[in-house]
Design a protein around this motif. Structure first.
Motif, PDB file in Angstrom:
ATOM      1  N   LEU A 132       1.107  -0.672  -0.405  1.00  0.00           N
ATOM      2  CA  LEU A 132      -0.379   0.177  -0.516  1.00  0.00           C
ATOM      3  C   LEU A 132       0.745   1.177  -0.036  1.00  0.00           C
ATOM      4  N   GLU A 133       1.733   1.788  -1.371  1.00  0.00           N
ATOM      5  CA  GLU A 133       2.523   2.499  -0.701  1.00  0.00           C
ATOM      6  C   GLU A 133       1.330   4.354  -1.440  1.00  0.00           C
ATOM      7  N   SER A 134       0.590   4.094  -2.296  1.00  0.00           N
ATOM      8  CA  SER A 134       0.173   5.202  -2.878  1.00  0.00           C
ATOM      9  C   SER A 134      -1.352   5.151  -2.323  1.00  0.00           C
ATOM     10  N   SER A 135      -2.720   4.843  -2.775  1.00  0.00           N
ATOM     11  CA  SER A 135      -3.840   5.068  -3.147  1.00  0.00           C
ATOM     12  C   SER A 135      -4.187   3.268  -2.469  1.00  0.00           C
ATOM     13  N   VAL A 136      -5.215   3.431  -2.342  1.00  0.00           N
ATOM     14  CA  VAL A 136      -5.927   2.179  -1.902  1.00  0.00           C
ATOM     15  C   VAL A 136      -6.860   1.268  -2.878  1.00  0.00           C
ATOM     16  N   VAL A 137      -6.824   2.322  -4.437  1.00  0.00           N
ATOM     17  CA  VAL A 137      -7.482   1.474  -5.781  1.00  0.00           C
ATOM     18  C   VAL A 137      -6.170   1.313  -6.442  1.00  0.00           C
ATOM     19  N   ASP A 138      -5.083   1.685  -6.754  1.00  0.00           N
ATOM     20  CA  ASP A 138      -3.952   0.882  -6.815  1.00  0.00           C
ATOM     21  C   ASP A 138      -3.480  -0.131  -5.796  1.00  0.00           C
ATOM     22  N   PHE A 139      -3.521  -0.278  -4.493  1.00  0.00           N
ATOM     23  CA  PHE A 139      -3.317  -1.046  -3.971  1.00  0.00           C
ATOM     24  C   PHE A 139      -4.013  -2.187  -4.043  1.00  0.00           C
ATOM     25  N   ALA A 140      -5.216  -2.549  -4.305  1.00  0.00           N
ATOM     26  CA  ALA A 140      -6.167  -3.153  -4.749  1.00  0.00           C
ATOM     27  C   ALA A 140      -5.908  -4.026  -6.123  1.00  0.00           C
ATOM     28  N   SER A 141      -5.419  -2.923  -6.942  1.00  0.00           N
ATOM     29  CA  SER A 141      -5.207  -3.507  -8.537  1.00  0.00           C
ATOM     30  C   SER A 141      -3.600  -4.629  -8.599  1.00  0.00           C
ATOM     31  N   ALA A 142      -3.195  -3.162  -7.589  1.00  0.00           N
ATOM     32  CA  ALA A 142      -1.966  -4.751  -7.109  1.00  0.00           C
ATOM     33  C   ALA A 142      -2.211  -6.083  -7.106  1.00  0.00           C
ATOM     34  N   LEU A 143      -3.387  -6.470  -5.949  1.00  0.00           N
ATOM     35  CA  LEU A 143      -3.988  -7.591  -5.121  1.00  0.00           C
ATOM     36  C   LEU A 143      -4.684  -8.581  -6.023  1.00  0.00           C
ATOM     37  N   HIS A 144      -5.157  -7.858  -6.877  1.00  0.00           N
ATOM     38  CA  HIS A 144      -6.396  -8.170  -8.130  1.00  0.00           C
ATOM     39  C   HIS A 144      -7.440  -8.457  -7.677  1.00  0.00           C
ATOM     40  N   LEU A 145      -7.605  -7.360  -6.539  1.00  0.00           N
ATOM     41  CA  LEU A 145      -9.027  -7.076  -6.209  1.00  0.00           C
ATOM     42  C   LEU A 145      -9.893  -6.293  -6.545  1.00  0.00           C
ATOM     43  N   SER A 146     -11.277  -6.042  -6.616  1.00  0.00           N
ATOM     44  CA  SER A 146     -11.748  -4.687  -6.807  1.00  0.00           C
ATOM     45  C   SER A 146     -12.110  -3.430  -5.505  1.00  0.00           C
ATOM     46  N   HIS A 147     -11.366  -2.502  -6.081  1.00  0.00           N
ATOM     47  CA  HIS A 147     -11.736  -1.245  -4.903  1.00  0.00           C
ATOM     48  C   HIS A 147     -12.523  -1.349  -3.864  1.00  0.00           C
ATOM     49  N   GLU A 148     -13.342  -2.175  -3.899  1.00  0.00           N
ATOM     50  CA  GLU A 148     -14.200  -2.821  -3.092  1.00  0.00           C
ATOM     51  C   GLU A 148     -14.328  -2.999  -2.188  1.00  0.00           C
ATOM     52  N   ALA A 149     -13.686  -4.323  -2.531  1.00  0.00           N
ATOM     53  CA  ALA A 149     -13.443  -5.531  -1.801  1.00  0.00           C
ATOM     54  C   ALA A 149     -12.224  -5.354  -0.658  1.00  0.00           C
ATOM     55  N   THR A 150     -11.214  -4.165  -1.651  1.00  0.00           N
ATOM     56  CA  THR A 150     -10.060  -4.140  -0.394  1.00  0.00           C
ATOM     57  C   THR A 150     -10.712  -3.251   0.253  1.00  0.00           C
ATOM     58  N   TYR A 151     -11.966  -2.399   0.538  1.00  0.00           N
ATOM     59  CA  TYR A 151     -11.686  -1.538   1.189  1.00  0.00           C
ATOM     60  C   TYR A 151     -12.861  -2.551   2.331  1.00  0.00           C
ATOM     61  N   ARG A 152     -13.153  -3.081   2.016  1.00  0.00           N
ATOM     62  CA  ARG A 152     -14.284  -4.191   2.741  1.00  0.00           C
ATOM     63  C   ARG A 152     -13.497  -4.478   3.757  1.00  0.00           C
ATOM     64  N   ALA A 153     -12.740  -5.437   3.279  1.00  0.00           N
ATOM     65  CA  ALA A 153     -11.190  -5.756   3.458  1.00  0.00           C
ATOM     66  C   ALA A 153     -10.451  -5.358   5.107  1.00  0.00           C
ATOM     67  N   LEU A 154      -9.874  -3.954   4.487  1.00  0.00           N
ATOM     68  CA  LEU A 154      -9.445  -2.861   5.079  1.00  0.00           C
ATOM     69  C   LEU A 154      -9.892  -3.016   6.390  1.00  0.00           C
ATOM     70  N   ARG A 155     -11.251  -2.428   5.930  1.00  0.00           N
ATOM     71  CA  ARG A 155     -12.378  -1.942   7.172  1.00  0.00           C
ATOM     72  C   ARG A 155     -12.947  -3.293   8.109  1.00  0.00           C
ATOM     73  N   LYS A 156     -13.174  -3.675   7.790  1.00  0.00           N
ATOM     74  CA  LYS A 156     -12.873  -5.323   9.360  1.00  0.00           C
ATOM     75  C   LYS A 156     -11.033  -6.125   9.026  1.00  0.00           C
ATOM     76  N   LEU A 157     -10.583  -5.231   9.161  1.00  0.00           N
ATOM     77  CA  LEU A 157      -9.062  -5.722   9.707  1.00  0.00           C
ATOM     78  C   LEU A 157      -8.872  -4.662  10.660  1.00  0.00           C
ATOM     79  N   VAL A 158      -9.237  -3.428  10.497  1.00  0.00           N
ATOM     80  CA  VAL A 158      -9.227  -2.389  11.034  1.00  0.00           C
ATOM     81  C   VAL A 158     -10.212  -2.289  12.446  1.00  0.00           C
TER      82      VAL A 158
END
Length: 175
Positions: A132-158
């Protein structure tokens, strides 16, 4: 060496173009991208400040992907012939090989992370790997996930206390 500046969205080089050398990012970000069979673009490498890209082009006649500027910046193009002649210097050759080996290790790590099935665990592994170097959208792309799934996962981890979210859009591992 030739200095270049590019705006976001510009192409540093295009797939199929004749190679002229490799590049070093002074500031900004560049993504190496390919187009899949369905026309969807996917990122195969992300280069930020101090990182190089298109190293393989030194040994190739044509670029195998597009280099797209993700964040405006300054770059240095290093002539292909100059790089090839520098291999006569053993210190340069070792440094070049070391950097290539580090990039291979990073790519393998990224493939391992993308292979994790559960989005939450994939996102956590990406956080541990400091992807997670810049935006969550770029992070999601690096993980091959949608940004929505990435935000949900981040929220759960928080919510589970595994990562912190001190300000909007900022996440880091808990000690």
């Amino acid at each position: 060496m030739r200095p270049l500046t590019r705006a976001a969205g510009d192409k540093v080089f295009r797939q199929g173009a004749r190679t002229c050398g490799l590049y070093v990012v002074k500031c900004g970000r560049v993504h190496l991208e390919r187009v899949g069979p369905d026309g969807e673009r996917f990122i195969i490498y992300r280069a930020g400040p101090g990182m190089s890209l298109a190293e393989a082009s030194v040994f190739s006649d044509r670029y195998h992907c597009d280099a797209v500027v993700a964040e405006a910046g300054a770059f240095v193009q290093i002539d292909k012939a100059a790089v090839l002649s520098a291999f006569a210097d053993p210190d340069f050759a070792r440094a070049y090989a070391r950097q290539a080996a580090q990039q291979i290790q990073a790519q393998r790590q990224a493939l391992e992370i993308v292979g994790i099935r559960r989005a939450e665990e994939r996102v956590y592994a990406g956080m541990v790997a400091d992807l997670l170097e810049s935006s969550v959208v770029d992070f999601a792309s690096a993980l091959h996930l949608s940004h929505e799934a990435t935000y949900r996962a981040l929220r759960k981890l928080v919510n589970d206390g595994r990562i912190a979210n001190p300000t909007r859009g900022t996440y880091h591992l808990r000690p």
